[in-house]
Design a protein around this motif. Structure first.
Motif, PDB file in Angstrom:
ATOM      1  N   GLY A 275      48.578  11.305  42.875  1.00 34.39           N
ATOM      2  CA  GLY A 275      48.088  10.821  44.559  1.00 34.39           C
ATOM      3  C   GLY A 275      49.152  11.946  44.597  1.00 34.39           C
ATOM      4  N   PHE A 276      48.947  13.430  45.415  1.00 34.49           N
ATOM      5  CA  PHE A 276      49.909  14.219  46.123  1.00 34.49           C
ATOM      6  C   PHE A 276      49.374  14.014  47.601  1.00 34.49           C
ATOM      7  CE2 PHE A 276      48.788  15.653  42.053  1.00 34.49           C
ATOM      8  CZ  PHE A 276      49.824  15.307  40.975  1.00 34.49           C
ATOM      9  N   LYS A 277      50.502  13.883  48.530  1.00 35.18           N
ATOM     10  CA  LYS A 277      50.399  13.894  50.015  1.00 35.18           C
ATOM     11  C   LYS A 277      51.711  14.281  50.392  1.00 35.18           C
ATOM     12  CE  LYS A 277      48.300   9.477  49.399  1.00 35.18           C
ATOM     13  NZ  LYS A 277      48.299   9.285  48.308  1.00 35.18           N
ATOM     14  N   THR A 278      51.001  15.673  51.763  1.00 35.56           N
ATOM     15  CA  THR A 278      51.642  16.169  52.364  1.00 35.56           C
ATOM     16  C   THR A 278      51.689  16.078  54.230  1.00 35.56           C
ATOM     17  OG1 THR A 278      53.732  18.072  52.976  1.00 35.56           O
ATOM     18  CG2 THR A 278      51.990  18.209  51.872  1.00 35.56           C
ATOM     19  N   GLN A 279      52.484  15.781  55.024  1.00 34.48           N
ATOM     20  CA  GLN A 279      51.481  16.281  55.492  1.00 34.48           C
ATOM     21  C   GLN A 279      52.233  17.537  57.324  1.00 34.48           C
ATOM     22  OE1 GLN A 279      53.183  13.777  59.010  1.00 34.48           O
ATOM     23  NE2 GLN A 279      53.089  11.161  58.060  1.00 34.48           N
ATOM     24  N   LYS A 280      52.826  17.955  56.602  1.00 26.59           N
ATOM     25  CA  LYS A 280      53.235  19.421  56.745  1.00 26.59           C
ATOM     26  C   LYS A 280      53.303  20.302  56.148  1.00 26.59           C
ATOM     27  CE  LYS A 280      53.763  18.626  62.037  1.00 26.59           C
ATOM     28  NZ  LYS A 280      54.920  18.692  62.434  1.00 26.59           N
ATOM     29  N   GLY A 281      52.715  20.969  55.418  1.00 28.55           N
ATOM     30  CA  GLY A 281      53.392  21.782  53.557  1.00 28.55           C
ATOM     31  C   GLY A 281      51.961  22.058  52.939  1.00 28.55           C
ATOM     32  N   SER A 282      52.200  22.934  52.118  1.00 32.78           N
ATOM     33  CA  SER A 282      50.886  23.410  50.892  1.00 32.78           C
ATOM     34  C   SER A 282      51.109  22.273  49.618  1.00 32.78           C
ATOM     35  CB  SER A 282      51.164  24.861  50.609  1.00 32.78           C
ATOM     36  OG  SER A 282      52.333  24.504  49.926  1.00 32.78           O
ATOM     37  N   ILE A 283      49.873  21.898  49.018  1.00 39.73           N
ATOM     38  CA  ILE A 283      49.658  21.155  47.921  1.00 39.73           C
ATOM     39  C   ILE A 283      49.261  22.773  46.807  1.00 39.73           C
ATOM     40  CG2 ILE A 283      48.686  19.528  46.507  1.00 39.73           C
ATOM     41  CD1 ILE A 283      48.341  18.304  49.056  1.00 39.73           C
ATOM     42  N   LYS A 284      49.602  22.528  45.657  1.00 35.63           N
ATOM     43  CA  LYS A 284      49.876  23.689  44.574  1.00 35.63           C
ATOM     44  C   LYS A 284      49.463  22.843  43.072  1.00 35.63           C
ATOM     45  CE  LYS A 284      50.192  28.094  42.315  1.00 35.63           C
ATOM     46  NZ  LYS A 284      51.022  29.532  42.296  1.00 35.63           N
ATOM     47  N   LEU A 285      47.941  23.015  42.694  1.00 33.36           N
ATOM     48  CA  LEU A 285      48.157  22.205  41.078  1.00 33.36           C
ATOM     49  C   LEU A 285      47.652  23.492  40.191  1.00 33.36           C
ATOM     50  CD1 LEU A 285      45.411  19.584  41.910  1.00 33.36           C
ATOM     51  CD2 LEU A 285      48.021  19.428  42.407  1.00 33.36           C
ATOM     52  N   ALA A 286      48.188  23.573  39.361  1.00 31.44           N
ATOM     53  CA  ALA A 286      48.675  24.752  38.068  1.00 31.44           C
ATOM     54  C   ALA A 286      48.120  23.997  36.906  1.00 31.44           C
ATOM     55  CB  ALA A 286      49.392  24.983  37.917  1.00 31.44           C
ATOM     56  N   ILE A 287      47.067  23.392  36.852  1.00 32.64           N
ATOM     57  CA  ILE A 287      46.611  22.818  35.222  1.00 32.64           C
ATOM     58  C   ILE A 287      45.313  23.457  34.514  1.00 32.64           C
ATOM     59  CG2 ILE A 287      46.574  20.416  36.907  1.00 32.64           C
ATOM     60  CD1 ILE A 287      43.499  21.430  37.635  1.00 32.64           C
ATOM     61  N   PRO A 288      45.426  23.439  33.152  1.00 25.99           N
ATOM     62  CA  PRO A 288      45.053  24.244  32.090  1.00 25.99           C
ATOM     63  C   PRO A 288      43.244  24.106  32.818  1.00 25.99           C
ATOM     64  CG  PRO A 288      46.309  22.335  31.383  1.00 25.99           C
ATOM     65  CD  PRO A 288      46.292  21.811  32.261  1.00 25.99           C
ATOM     66  N   ALA A 289      42.399  25.346  32.222  1.00 29.15           N
ATOM     67  CA  ALA A 289      40.919  25.395  32.741  1.00 29.15           C
ATOM     68  C   ALA A 289      40.526  24.618  31.963  1.00 29.15           C
ATOM     69  CB  ALA A 289      40.721  26.640  32.471  1.00 29.15           C
ATOM     70  N   ALA A 290      40.339  24.030  30.977  1.00 30.61           N
ATOM     71  CA  ALA A 290      39.570  22.827  30.815  1.00 30.61           C
ATOM     72  C   ALA A 290      39.875  21.134  31.254  1.00 30.61           C
ATOM     73  CB  ALA A 290      39.479  22.420  28.959  1.00 30.61           C
ATOM     74  N   SER A 291      40.958  20.647  32.295  1.00 31.27           N
ATOM     75  CA  SER A 291      41.093  20.126  32.735  1.00 31.27           C
ATOM     76  C   SER A 291      40.030  19.346  32.793  1.00 31.27           C
ATOM     77  CB  SER A 291      41.654  20.120  34.073  1.00 31.27           C
ATOM     78  OG  SER A 291      43.103  21.026  33.713  1.00 31.27           O
ATOM     79  N   SER A 292      39.848  17.511  33.095  1.00 34.66           N
ATOM     80  CA  SER A 292      38.924  16.622  33.679  1.00 34.66           C
ATOM     81  C   SER A 292      38.933  15.763  34.348  1.00 34.66           C
ATOM     82  CB  SER A 292      38.361  16.453  31.988  1.00 34.66           C
ATOM     83  OG  SER A 292      37.474  15.100  33.066  1.00 34.66           O
ATOM     84  N   CYS A 293      38.614  15.884  35.973  1.00 34.93           N
ATOM     85  CA  CYS A 293      39.236  15.290  36.343  1.00 34.93           C
ATOM     86  C   CYS A 293      38.733  14.785  37.849  1.00 34.93           C
ATOM     87  CB  CYS A 293      40.612  15.444  36.879  1.00 34.93           C
ATOM     88  SG  CYS A 293      40.979  17.595  37.748  1.00 34.93           S
ATOM     89  N   GLN A 294      38.401  13.984  38.781  1.00 41.61           N
ATOM     90  CA  GLN A 294      37.577  13.894  39.646  1.00 41.61           C
ATOM     91  C   GLN A 294      38.602  14.406  41.292  1.00 41.61           C
ATOM     92  OE1 GLN A 294      35.931   9.933  41.390  1.00 41.61           O
ATOM     93  NE2 GLN A 294      33.987  11.340  41.696  1.00 41.61           N
TER      94      GLN A 294
END
Length: 350
Positions: A275-294
């Protein structure tokens, strides 16, 4: 005629002798003037005086401040409590000795209070470090100084409460620290961390176990951390600051900020909950191209984009904001993203 001459000669001779006698008497009775004695410089002592005895490192009796050093032999699994550090730059390092050593520069006196001994070894297993001769639980127990250096066994556990301090702790088993103000640096902690500071940054590196980090005004950085046992979680929270997580390998991660950006650079593990939460800010995910997630994303009045192809399952746009559910791969991990007014970006890990 001869008689007259003889009388005259005799008189002359008598006069001469009288004169000579008077001169001799004058020479004997009147001493010559004394000459002033020359001033003779006192003889200089060229001997080197002996050096004064070395002063031991001790507390100044007059001012109550100085350098002090104390040590105590302990059990290698010792629990160490420092109930109050009022002000200092604090360094704690683990070492191979079964001993606690405390050095305070330009500060208060310090003492050890043993609360419990190990029944087998007989060595202290619970030690409190506080101001010497102070009562535990009072303001007078606070230690302080320009610098405080502490060495402890590698398997030691620490519990520290500080006011205005900057602790740097390296190579111990477990750390629990609560700081009112100042940055906190932790590395090589093997058995878990609970760290909070009211105003300052929190940095954790090369550590394992359950980790909980909290700051009101400051950034949080975690690098190369992992659980020690199954089910241990990682939590990071700041009110005003950024959170950066790189290679955090817990299967449960909860990171939140009120006004700050979030960056996650790592892998989403199968069965993990993130879980990643912020009210006033950006979210950046750097993950492998073959990631498996919902991914369940709510981005209010912001935007979302992804460099990695994803399958959008649901998308909703309303007056309250925008939300979306998308899938990467077979969706084995669950990821929740939320920002009220910021950008969500998902990029390929380099």
């Amino acid at each position: 005629m001869l008689i007259g001459i003889s009388k005259f000669s005799v008189c002359a001779v008598l006069v001469c002798f009288a004169t000579v006698g008077l001169n001799d008497l004058s020479a004997q009775t009147v001493p010559p003037p004394k000459q002033p004695k020359a001033e003779v410089a006192p003889k200089r002592d060229t001997r080197v005086p002996p050096a004064p005895p070395a002063r031991p490192e001790r507390i100044s009796e007059q001012y109550g401040r100085g350098n002090t050093e104390k040590a105590i032999a302990v059990d290698p699994n010792v629990n160490i409590q420092i109930p109050c550090i009022s002000q200092a730059r604090v360094t704690v390092n683990g070492w191979q000795r079964d001993e606690i050593r405390v050095f305070i520069r330009n500060g208060t006196s310090v003492g050890f209070k043993v609360h419990e001994n190990d029944p087998k070894s007989g060595k202290p297993v619970w030690v409190v470090i506080a101001k010497q001769a102070a009562s535990i639980g009072t303001a007078s127990e606070c230690i302080s100084g320009e610098r405080i250096d502490i060495e402890v066994p590698l398997r030691a556990s620490l519990k520290i409460t500080g006011r205005e301090t900057e602790p740097r702790i390296d190579s111990v088993r477990r750390v629990e620290i609560k700081n009112l103000g100042g940055n906190v640096f932790l590395r090589n902690i093997s058995g878990g961390i609970v760290a909070s500071t009211y105003e300052g940054d929190v940095s954790v590196e090369n550590s394992s176990g359950q980790i909980v980090l909290d700051t009101s005004t400051g950034n949080i950085l975690a690098f190369e951390v992992a659980p020690g046992q199954i089910g241990e979680v990682f939590k990071a929270k700041t009110s005003n600051g950024a959170i950066t997580l790189q290679n955090v390998n817990h299967r449960q991660i909860d990171a939140s900020s009120i006004t700050g950006s979030l960056l996650f650079n790592g892998k989403f593990l199968s069965g993990g909950i993130y879980g990643f939460k912020t009210q006033k800010g950006s979210i950046k995910l750097a993950i492998p191209a073959a990631s498996s997630c919902q991914v369940s994303a709510w981005y209010g009045y912001g935007t979302i984009n992804s460099e990695i192809p994803m399958k959008i399952e649901t998308e909703n746009i309303s007056e309250g904001g925008k939300s979306m559910v998308a899938r990467f791969g077979d969706g084995s991990a669950k990821v929740t993203l939320a920002t009220s007014n910021g950008r969500i970006s998902i990029v390929k890990q380099q």
